[in-house]
Design a protein around this motif. Structure first.
Motif, PDB file in Angstrom:
ATOM      1  N   ARG A   1       0.870  -1.159   0.000  1.00  0.00           N
ATOM      2  CA  ARG A   1       0.000   0.000   0.000  1.00  0.00           C
ATOM      3  C   ARG A   1       0.920   1.225   0.000  1.00  0.00           C
ATOM      4  N   LEU A   2       0.729   2.094  -0.991  1.00  0.00           N
ATOM      5  CA  LEU A   2       1.604   3.259  -1.097  1.00  0.00           C
ATOM      6  C   LEU A   2       0.920   4.436  -0.443  1.00  0.00           C
ATOM      7  N   GLU A   3       1.493   4.935   0.600  1.00  0.00           N
ATOM      8  CA  GLU A   3       0.918   6.131   1.207  1.00  0.00           C
ATOM      9  C   GLU A   3       1.976   6.758   2.098  1.00  0.00           C
ATOM     10  N   ALA A   4       1.737   7.996   2.484  1.00  0.00           N
ATOM     11  CA  ALA A   4       2.617   8.642   3.455  1.00  0.00           C
ATOM     12  C   ALA A   4       2.134   8.184   4.811  1.00  0.00           C
ATOM     13  N   VAL A   5       2.823   7.227   5.383  1.00  0.00           N
ATOM     14  CA  VAL A   5       2.318   6.597   6.589  1.00  0.00           C
ATOM     15  C   VAL A   5       2.336   7.595   7.743  1.00  0.00           C
ATOM     16  N   PRO A   6       1.223   7.793   8.391  1.00  0.00           N
ATOM     17  CA  PRO A   6       1.203   8.766   9.489  1.00  0.00           C
ATOM     18  C   PRO A   6       2.069   8.288  10.646  1.00  0.00           C
ATOM     19  N   GLU A   7       2.555   9.233  11.379  1.00  0.00           N
ATOM     20  CA  GLU A   7       3.536   8.914  12.396  1.00  0.00           C
ATOM     21  C   GLU A   7       2.982   8.013  13.477  1.00  0.00           C
ATOM     22  N   ARG A   8       1.672   8.116  13.700  1.00  0.00           N
ATOM     23  CA  ARG A   8       1.111   7.338  14.801  1.00  0.00           C
ATOM     24  C   ARG A   8       0.956   5.870  14.443  1.00  0.00           C
ATOM     25  N   LEU A   9       1.245   5.511  13.212  1.00  0.00           N
ATOM     26  CA  LEU A   9       1.003   4.142  12.783  1.00  0.00           C
ATOM     27  C   LEU A   9       2.342   3.462  12.563  1.00  0.00           C
ATOM     28  N   ARG A  10       2.811   2.758  13.545  1.00  0.00           N
ATOM     29  CA  ARG A  10       4.097   2.083  13.383  1.00  0.00           C
ATOM     30  C   ARG A  10       3.893   0.612  13.676  1.00  0.00           C
ATOM     31  N   GLY A  11       4.665  -0.231  13.047  1.00  0.00           N
ATOM     32  CA  GLY A  11       4.504  -1.638  13.386  1.00  0.00           C
ATOM     33  C   GLY A  11       5.212  -2.528  12.389  1.00  0.00           C
ATOM     34  N   ALA A  12       4.843  -3.784  12.412  1.00  0.00           N
ATOM     35  CA  ALA A  12       5.488  -4.753  11.539  1.00  0.00           C
ATOM     36  C   ALA A  12       5.087  -4.486  10.102  1.00  0.00           C
ATOM     37  N   PHE A  13       6.058  -4.534   9.216  1.00  0.00           N
ATOM     38  CA  PHE A  13       5.827  -4.376   7.776  1.00  0.00           C
ATOM     39  C   PHE A  13       5.216  -3.037   7.442  1.00  0.00           C
ATOM     40  N   ILE A  14       5.651  -2.032   8.167  1.00  0.00           N
ATOM     41  CA  ILE A  14       5.218  -0.671   7.850  1.00  0.00           C
ATOM     42  C   ILE A  14       6.462   0.186   7.727  1.00  0.00           C
ATOM     43  N   ALA A  15       6.681   0.739   6.521  1.00  0.00           N
ATOM     44  CA  ALA A  15       7.809   1.650   6.328  1.00  0.00           C
ATOM     45  C   ALA A  15       7.246   3.067   6.253  1.00  0.00           C
ATOM     46  N   ASP A  16       8.085   4.022   5.845  1.00  0.00           N
ATOM     47  CA  ASP A  16       7.603   5.402   5.854  1.00  0.00           C
ATOM     48  C   ASP A  16       6.675   5.723   4.703  1.00  0.00           C
ATOM     49  N   THR A  17       6.965   5.166   3.522  1.00  0.00           N
ATOM     50  CA  THR A  17       6.149   5.543   2.377  1.00  0.00           C
ATOM     51  C   THR A  17       5.428   4.354   1.769  1.00  0.00           C
ATOM     52  N   PHE A  18       5.526   3.223   2.394  1.00  0.00           N
ATOM     53  CA  PHE A  18       4.786   2.080   1.882  1.00  0.00           C
ATOM     54  C   PHE A  18       4.610   1.095   3.036  1.00  0.00           C
ATOM     55  N   ARG A  19       3.649   0.223   2.872  1.00  0.00           N
ATOM     56  CA  ARG A  19       3.417  -0.758   3.930  1.00  0.00           C
ATOM     57  C   ARG A  19       2.709  -1.958   3.330  1.00  0.00           C
ATOM     58  N   ALA A  20       2.579  -2.990   4.136  1.00  0.00           N
ATOM     59  CA  ALA A  20       1.899  -4.194   3.675  1.00  0.00           C
ATOM     60  C   ALA A  20       0.470  -3.840   3.311  1.00  0.00           C
ATOM     61  N   GLY A  21       0.023  -4.363   2.187  1.00  0.00           N
ATOM     62  CA  GLY A  21      -1.312  -4.007   1.718  1.00  0.00           C
ATOM     63  C   GLY A  21      -2.265  -5.181   1.818  1.00  0.00           C
ATOM     64  N   LEU A  22      -3.305  -5.129   0.992  1.00  0.00           N
ATOM     65  CA  LEU A  22      -4.360  -6.119   1.145  1.00  0.00           C
ATOM     66  C   LEU A  22      -3.983  -7.479   0.598  1.00  0.00           C
ATOM     67  N   ASN A  23      -3.018  -7.546  -0.305  1.00  0.00           N
ATOM     68  CA  ASN A  23      -2.666  -8.833  -0.897  1.00  0.00           C
ATOM     69  C   ASN A  23      -1.380  -9.384  -0.322  1.00  0.00           C
ATOM     70  N   PHE A  24      -1.024  -8.947   0.858  1.00  0.00           N
ATOM     71  CA  PHE A  24       0.269  -9.298   1.417  1.00  0.00           C
ATOM     72  C   PHE A  24       0.251 -10.732   1.926  1.00  0.00           C
ATOM     73  N   THR A  25       0.953 -11.623   1.226  1.00  0.00           N
ATOM     74  CA  THR A  25       0.947 -13.024   1.630  1.00  0.00           C
ATOM     75  C   THR A  25       2.193 -13.335   2.433  1.00  0.00           C
ATOM     76  N   ALA A  26       2.271 -14.601   2.863  1.00  0.00           N
ATOM     77  CA  ALA A  26       3.446 -15.019   3.626  1.00  0.00           C
ATOM     78  C   ALA A  26       4.703 -14.916   2.775  1.00  0.00           C
ATOM     79  N   ASN A  27       4.592 -15.243   1.491  1.00  0.00           N
ATOM     80  CA  ASN A  27       5.767 -15.132   0.620  1.00  0.00           C
ATOM     81  C   ASN A  27       6.238 -13.699   0.508  1.00  0.00           C
TER      82      ASN A  27
END
Lengths: 418, 478
Positions: A368-394
């Motif tokens: 998921r491409l977005e400017a991740v807000p600062e309050r949202l931190r966690g696994a598989f979350i970077a600054d400008t992209f994060r795990a999206g809806l189709n994120f599989t184990a692979n």
């Protein structure tokens, strides 16, 4: 029930033919699942205890015959193997139905019977190790076992000794430090060519017992035993890092290292071996910094050597261990030539680009491409992209590999700047 | 360059005098990118992206410039995949880079032109819009240029625009509308109308569900979430109070995911054990300060009549839902199970309609109750049939999470497992919270976000129609 009583008396008899019959009937009786379920209706374990102790009698009798070593020893070995196999079969099928009282008796019997002097008793070894695994694979039993320190330590010590072809009477905690460190240094400073020399130096005894040490491939016993070790080391419950056994974690680490030194190329045992490493790191990584750094430094190159494996599960486990160890081997007290070590890792990751059995690549559709807000931190979350809806184990695996690569690049940068 | 694989033993360290001559790994990466015959350049770009995201500040300035120059050369490559990842890298750089915009040594203009020119190219528009958005948020390109180009793109958006309302496309267009509202010339171009028409054209509800696919292989969801669509709609319609609905994203169940979560949870401890320090969690970035302050506007008692834009969107959503409902029974084949994504899409349409109409009320505009009723009817119809088929837990999670905007309240609370270095002042610490300086605007922003979400959800559930569907949904989740 009459049937069962008959079987039990057969098992306990002195005559070999009757004992054999007993084993056969045992298998017949317990082949039906409802017998197993209904045997112990009081749920206090006494019924199972009776059954198992009958089989134990058989085993002990056959074992005595084998050890006497007279003319009919081959037949006796066969009978012993059948008896042990029956123990294993019954254990695997009934493990969920008895209480730990039975389990303790079973484990005690196994530990006593499996060992003769300071060697492993071949006819029973594989079946009994599998029986131990069956007991430990049932979590309630495992937790009880971990609470019983004496048995658990004995099992672990024996397991490691079998794995590394050591004296089986040696215990993990009463280390002979000078000897084993000298051994380690010798092993470290020579390559595989002189393995035969060391074999002559350490090995003593007889021919009947399985020669597991220092061969190229792991024996079936070793494959089973390393799986057992991995189960025993699981972080839930076992208190490895305690003041009662200050040297225990490093003893375990050293032995795991020896395994990797003996078997540098991939075998079927390595999947569980890396699993065991993962388990022990779960205990020591945040509790014993120096141990982890030493362990990691020594283990690093072995892990890298295993990286180009075709087995996905093994590669994923190695990835986890590498990612855990990277910050530790970068520490200033690590004796590893860090630039070289991490450079090797980067080269291996680069080679994965072209390999057919590498991990799947990260795909934009899973992100998921977005400017991740600062309050949202966690696994598989970077600054400008994060795990999206189709994120599989692979995809998760691909992400972790990229994290590892980027962290490694950053560390090497720090050296090359100097 | 480096030594062979059979180097010295791990145990011994080298004396300092004979330090290995090392190659700069970033330079190696860049060299790999410049070689045109390398077929795995996009993989190298991915590594570069992660490096930029995690460690950009450890790279010195000249090397940073070299990276940007190499990327600028690559952006015109033929391979679409390479272009996509290059734009992702640009977006990451712009986000993290904190050099003042007066520093003209970096060619932000060049990046901007490349990005803007490709916002309507089908396979690249998503990432191009992403980079363009970052440039807008960080204000690195002079306003005059921005205004000129925005006007140009959106003028023609109906003729040649982005192919679909992807996540970054919606965010970019929303930001463009915001900018246009502050410039007279752009305002007169009525860009918001054009964007709404484009949206209605490109997000075709009907075509997706006219044939409910029974392809049951791995579910492939679209790359946008309801929060993106709602953001675009609210900006284009000029609402004062925006929404911040939460769309849940599930991580797969796998030991690796647990492992990474564990690493994050224990990061503080590891830092302390290895480096004897507590890392400073406040990261500086070029973009963050620009997240607009959101306030719940005070409403006067009366509701205003909706204007043309609002009516257009309501009508579009209503028509779509009524179309689905009319064909619902025909489209469902009793023998085979529909795919997860098609059912999810239906639920998404309904939830979007409910959120949109409720947002109207939140902004003091009277809404179209027919749309809400139709949406609720659709959700009830779908839930009623869902129990006829077998869904794996993962698929069911995907379907139910489409309803999350209606119910989820606050996902910005820091994770329960994560260890913090310092305990906040409070009743257990002996330090009165009033005596310690407040954390700062981030906290207030948090609270206002939550206030708005709560406000919207209050309105949603106050509607009698919506409460009616909750019993249906409850029986589904049991």
């Amino acid at each position: 029930m009459n049937n069962l009583k008959a079987v039990i008396s057969l098992l306990k008899s002195d005559k070999t033919k009757e004992r054999q019959q007993g084993i056969t009937s045992l298998r017949e009786v317990f082949a039906r699942p409802n017998v197993i379920e209904r045997l112990d209706e009081n749920n206090d374990g006494r019924a199972w205890l009776v059954v198992f102790q009958a089989i134990f009698t058989t085993v002990v009798n056959e074992r005595a015959a084998v050890i006497k070593n007279n003319a009919s020893v081959a037949a006796a070995e066969r009978r012993l193997k059948e008896a042990a196999s029956a123990v294993r079969w019954l254990t695997e099928n009934s493990v969920k139905y008895w209480t730990m009282k039975v389990g303790k008796a079973l484990i005690k019997h196994i530990l006593q019977t499996m060992v003769h002097g300071s060697q492993l008793l071949a006819p029973v070894a594989l079946d009994y190790i599998k029986a131990l695994r069956a007991v430990c694979s049932y979590t309630p039993h495992l937790e009880h076992l971990m609470a019983d320190e004496q048995h658990w330590m004995r099992m672990l010590s024996l397991a490691f000794a079998i794995l590394l072809d050591d004296d089986l009477k040696k215990d993990l905690t009463d280390e002979d430090f000078d000897m084993s460190e000298a051994e380690d240094n010798m092993l470290a400073s020579s390559d595989e060519g002189s393995a035969s020399k060391k074999r002559k130096m350490r090995d003593g005894a007889g021919k009947r017992f399985p020669r597991t040490g220092l061969q190229k491939t792991a024996s079936p016993e070793q494959i089973e035993i390393i799986a057992l070790i991995a189960t025993l080391l699981q972080p839930t419950g076992a208190n490895l890092v305690s003041s009662r056994h200050p040297r225990l974690p490093s003893a375990i680490c050293r032995r795991l290292l020896r395994f990797f030194r003996h078997y540098p190329t991939e075998t079927s045992a390595h999947l569980d071996a890396v699993g065991a490493v993962q388990a022990i790191l779960g205990h020591v990584a945040l509790n014993k910094r120096e141990e982890t750094i030493t362990f990691g430094s020594e283990l690093w190159n072995h892990l890298l050597q295993l990286w180009p494996t075709k087995s996905r599960p093994l590669k994923e486990r190695i990835l986890i261990v590498l990612k855990t160890l990277l910050p530790f081997i970068n520490h200033t007290s690590s004796r590893l030539d860090r630039a070289d070590a991490i450079g090797k890792l980067l080269r291996l990751l680069r080679m994965d680009h072209d390999a057919r059995w590498g991990f799947e690549e990260l795909s934009l559709e899973a992100l998921r491409l977005e400017a991740v807000p600062e309050r949202l931190r966690g696994a598989f979350i970077a600054d400008t992209f994060r795990a999206g809806l189709n994120f599989t184990a692979n995809q998760a695996t691909a992400w972790v590999v990229l994290e590892l690569a980027s962290d490694a690049i950053k560390e090497v940068r720090c050296f090359s700047c100097v | 360059m480096s030594e062979s694989a059979h180097s010295s033993d791990p145990g011994t360290s080298r004396p300092d005098g004979k330090r290995t001559k090392l190659e700069n790994p970033v330079a190696t990466l860049l060299q790999g990118l410049r070689r045109k015959d390398d077929r795995s350049r996009h993989l190298t770009l991915q590594k570069l992206l992660f490096l930029i995201d995690r460690h950009w500040m450890t790279i010195h300035l000249e090397l940073q410039k070299e990276v940007i120059d190499t990327l600028l050369q690559l952006v015109t490559a033929d391979d679409v995949m390479i272009q996509n990842w290059v734009f992702c890298c640009f977006a990451a750089i712009v986000f993290v880079d904190s050099t003042p915009s007066s520093d003209t040594s970096v060619n932000w203009d060049g990046i901007w032109s490349h990005a803007v020119r490709r916002t309507n190219v089908p396979l690249i528009s998503r990432t191009a819009c992403h980079s363009a958005l970052m440039l807008l948020l960080s204000a690195k390109v002079p306003q005059i240029r921005v205004h000129a180009e925005i006007g140009a793109i959106i003028q023609d958006i109906n003729v040649q625009g982005p192919p679909a309302p992807y996540d970054s496309v919606c965010a970019f267009l929303a930001r463009c509308v915001e900018i246009a509202a502050h410039d007279t010339r752009l305002y007169r171009m009525h860009l918001d109308d054009k964007i709404l028409s484009w949206f209605i054209e490109s997000w075709s509800i009907a075509s997706k569900v006219s044939r409910i696919s029974t392809n049951v292989k791995q579910s492939h969801l679209d790359q946008y979430s309801l929060s993106d669509l709602l953001l675009l709609l609210e900006r284009a319609c000029g609402f004062d109070t925006g929404s911040s609905i939460h769309c849940q994203i599930h991580l797969p169940r796998h030991p690796l995911v647990d492992f990474i979560q564990g690493q994050i949870d224990y990061e503080v401890m590891r830092e302390f054990i290895l480096n004897s320090c507590f890392s400073n969690e406040e990261k500086k970035s070029g973009c963050r300060a620009n997240e607009p302050e959101r306030k719940l506007s005070q409403l006067s008692g009366e509701l205003v009549q909706p204007d043309l834009r609002v009516r257009k969107v309501s009508a579009f959503l209503l028509k779509g839902i009524e179309g689905i409902l009319a064909d619902w029974h025909n489209n469902i084949d009793d023998n085979s199970r529909p795919s997860t994504d098609s059912i999810r899409h239906l639920l998404d349409v309904a939830v979007l309609a409910i959120c949109y109409e409720s947002l109207l009320l939140l902004n003091g505009i009277s809404n179209n109750r027919r749309a809400v009723i139709a949406a609720c009817k659709l959700i009830s119809a779908v839930s009623a049939r869902l129990r006829d088929w077998f869904w794996t837990p993962e698929e069911l999670a995907v379907l139910l999470s489409s309803l999350s905007p209606l119910v989820l309240r606050d996902i910005s609370v820091s994770e329960p497992g994560k260890w913090e270095a310092f305990v906040e002042p409070g009743p257990y610490t002996g330090v009165r919270s009033g005596e310690v300086k407040k954390k700062g605007p981030a906290d207030d922003n948090n609270q206002s976000h939550n206030a708005i979400t709560n406000g919207l959800q209050k309105i949603i559930w106050q509607s009698a129609d919506v409460s009616g569907i909750s019993s249906g949904a409850r029986s589904l989740s049991s």
